[in-house]
Design a protein around this motif. Structure first.
Motif, mmCIF file in Angstrom:
data_model
loop_
_atom_site.group_PDB
_atom_site.id
_atom_site.type_symbol
_atom_site.label_atom_id
_atom_site.label_comp_id
_atom_site.label_asym_id
_atom_site.label_seq_id
_atom_site.Cartn_x
_atom_site.Cartn_y
_atom_site.Cartn_z
ATOM 1 N N PHE A 52 35.786 42.267 38.289
ATOM 2 C CA PHE A 52 36.660 41.120 38.037
ATOM 3 C C PHE A 52 36.058 40.164 37.019
ATOM 4 O O PHE A 52 34.850 39.974 36.967
ATOM 5 C CB PHE A 52 36.902 40.364 39.354
ATOM 6 C CG PHE A 52 37.412 41.252 40.455
ATOM 7 C CD1 PHE A 52 38.702 41.755 40.416
ATOM 8 C CD2 PHE A 52 36.597 41.619 41.507
ATOM 9 C CE1 PHE A 52 39.173 42.587 41.408
ATOM 10 C CE2 PHE A 52 37.058 42.451 42.518
ATOM 11 C CZ PHE A 52 38.347 42.942 42.474
ATOM 12 N N GLU A 53 36.918 39.558 36.229
ATOM 13 C CA GLU A 53 36.482 38.512 35.308
ATOM 14 C C GLU A 53 36.444 37.158 36.000
ATOM 15 O O GLU A 53 35.655 36.300 35.644
ATOM 16 C CB GLU A 53 37.401 38.469 34.087
ATOM 17 C CG GLU A 53 37.262 39.693 33.220
ATOM 18 C CD GLU A 53 38.210 39.697 32.039
ATOM 19 O OE1 GLU A 53 39.036 38.764 31.902
ATOM 20 O OE2 GLU A 53 38.136 40.648 31.256
ATOM 21 N N SER A 54 37.271 36.988 36.999
ATOM 22 C CA SER A 54 37.361 35.734 37.722
ATOM 23 C C SER A 54 36.091 35.464 38.529
ATOM 24 O O SER A 54 35.667 36.288 39.339
ATOM 25 C CB SER A 54 38.571 35.783 38.668
ATOM 26 O OG SER A 54 38.429 34.871 39.723
ATOM 27 N N GLU A 55 35.488 34.291 38.311
ATOM 28 C CA GLU A 55 34.294 33.900 39.072
ATOM 29 C C GLU A 55 34.617 33.772 40.557
ATOM 30 O O GLU A 55 33.791 34.086 41.406
ATOM 31 C CB GLU A 55 33.715 32.588 38.530
ATOM 32 C CG GLU A 55 32.991 32.760 37.224
ATOM 33 C CD GLU A 55 31.831 33.756 37.292
ATOM 34 O OE1 GLU A 55 31.069 33.749 38.278
ATOM 35 O OE2 GLU A 55 31.705 34.561 36.352
ATOM 36 N N GLU A 56 35.810 33.319 40.857
ATOM 37 C CA GLU A 56 36.232 33.176 42.257
ATOM 38 C C GLU A 56 36.258 34.547 42.949
ATOM 39 O O GLU A 56 35.773 34.700 44.077
ATOM 40 C CB GLU A 56 37.612 32.534 42.327
ATOM 41 C CG GLU A 56 38.154 32.366 43.727
ATOM 42 C CD GLU A 56 39.586 31.848 43.721
ATOM 43 O OE1 GLU A 56 40.346 32.299 44.590
ATOM 44 O OE2 GLU A 56 39.925 31.016 42.863
ATOM 45 N N ALA A 57 36.799 35.528 42.279
ATOM 46 C CA ALA A 57 36.861 36.886 42.840
ATOM 47 C C ALA A 57 35.458 37.469 42.981
ATOM 48 O O ALA A 57 35.125 38.072 44.002
ATOM 49 C CB ALA A 57 37.721 37.784 41.959
ATOM 50 N N ARG A 58 34.623 37.287 41.979
ATOM 51 C CA ARG A 58 33.247 37.788 42.044
ATOM 52 C C ARG A 58 32.484 37.158 43.207
ATOM 53 O O ARG A 58 31.765 37.840 43.932
ATOM 54 C CB ARG A 58 32.507 37.513 40.735
ATOM 55 C CG ARG A 58 32.930 38.414 39.612
ATOM 56 C CD ARG A 58 32.122 38.143 38.365
ATOM 57 N NE ARG A 58 32.514 39.068 37.304
ATOM 58 C CZ ARG A 58 31.922 39.136 36.132
ATOM 59 N NH1 ARG A 58 30.898 38.343 35.856
ATOM 60 N NH2 ARG A 58 32.332 39.993 35.225
ATOM 61 N N ARG A 79 43.812 41.162 43.085
ATOM 62 C CA ARG A 79 43.215 40.530 41.923
ATOM 63 C C ARG A 79 43.236 41.516 40.767
ATOM 64 O O ARG A 79 43.083 42.713 40.955
ATOM 65 C CB ARG A 79 41.787 40.112 42.226
ATOM 66 C CG ARG A 79 41.696 39.057 43.289
ATOM 67 C CD ARG A 79 40.241 38.686 43.511
ATOM 68 N NE ARG A 79 40.130 37.533 44.361
ATOM 69 C CZ ARG A 79 39.726 37.584 45.631
ATOM 70 N NH1 ARG A 79 39.394 38.721 46.179
ATOM 71 N NH2 ARG A 79 39.629 36.465 46.333
ATOM 72 N N ARG A 82 39.251 43.770 35.422
ATOM 73 C CA ARG A 82 38.963 43.530 34.008
ATOM 74 C C ARG A 82 39.487 44.707 33.190
ATOM 75 O O ARG A 82 39.460 45.860 33.645
ATOM 76 C CB ARG A 82 37.483 43.290 33.789
ATOM 77 C CG ARG A 82 36.616 44.394 34.325
ATOM 78 C CD ARG A 82 35.146 44.083 34.321
ATOM 79 N NE ARG A 82 34.636 43.992 32.981
ATOM 80 C CZ ARG A 82 33.479 43.446 32.654
ATOM 81 N NH1 ARG A 82 32.704 42.934 33.578
ATOM 82 N NH2 ARG A 82 33.086 43.402 31.406
#
Length: 158
Positions: A52-58, A79, A82
């Motif tokens: 994932f690109e999303s920091e929240e998802a990571r 989600r 990427r």
């Protein structure tokens, strides 16, 4: 030469499961490491989060209380993955395994102790990372482990 439908079992190979928490060379083992400015509880956590690109998802994946939960979160399609994931996933797996070996000398020793044996991820269902039910899969996990082993050996010689 194989006489059956499927290739013969390679008796010289070392078959392992990456999802066994007790397998030092697996992605589920609880051998955390520091990479990309964060502590990761396991290789599985890191690998799944990097989808994932999303920091929240990571962060949600990184905070999972078990590698199995991290895998489930990484496989969720709620989600967006990427866009380049299929091109970079092997790189992220390699980085995580190499870093784990550098952080945990006993893991590196176990990998180096495999000598020249072919390493095979013994998944019946995964034909990308594993050998698949018919042992005709790509075995990319085994190939990554063997590449990391070669790099560790090269470093030890210099």
């Amino acid at each position: 030469m194989s006489t059956g439908l499927f290739p013969e079992l390679d008796l010289d190979a070392l078959y392992l499961s990456r999802s066994d928490v007790n397998e030092l060379l697996g992605t589920f083992s609880r051998h955390g490491f520091f990479l990309d400015e964060r502590e990761w509880p396991s290789v599985e956590h890191y690998y799944q989060a990097m989808k994932f690109e999303s920091e929240e998802a990571r962060e949600a994946v990184r905070a999972a209380d078990h590698p199995k939960k991290a895998r489930k979160l990484g496989r969720s399609r709620r989600r967006k993955l990427r866009g380049d994931w299929s091109e970079v996933k092997r790189v992220y797996m390699t980085r995580a395994l190499y870093t784990k070996c550098k952080a945990w000398p006993e893991v590196a020793r176990k990998l180096l102790a495999t000598g020249e044996r072919r390493l095979v991820e013994n998944s019946q269902y995964d034909y990308y990372w594993g050998c698949g039910r018919d042992r005709r899969g790509d075995n990319n996990y085994g190939k990554v482990l063997m590449n990391v082993r070669a790099k560790l050996r090269e470093e030890a010689e210099n």
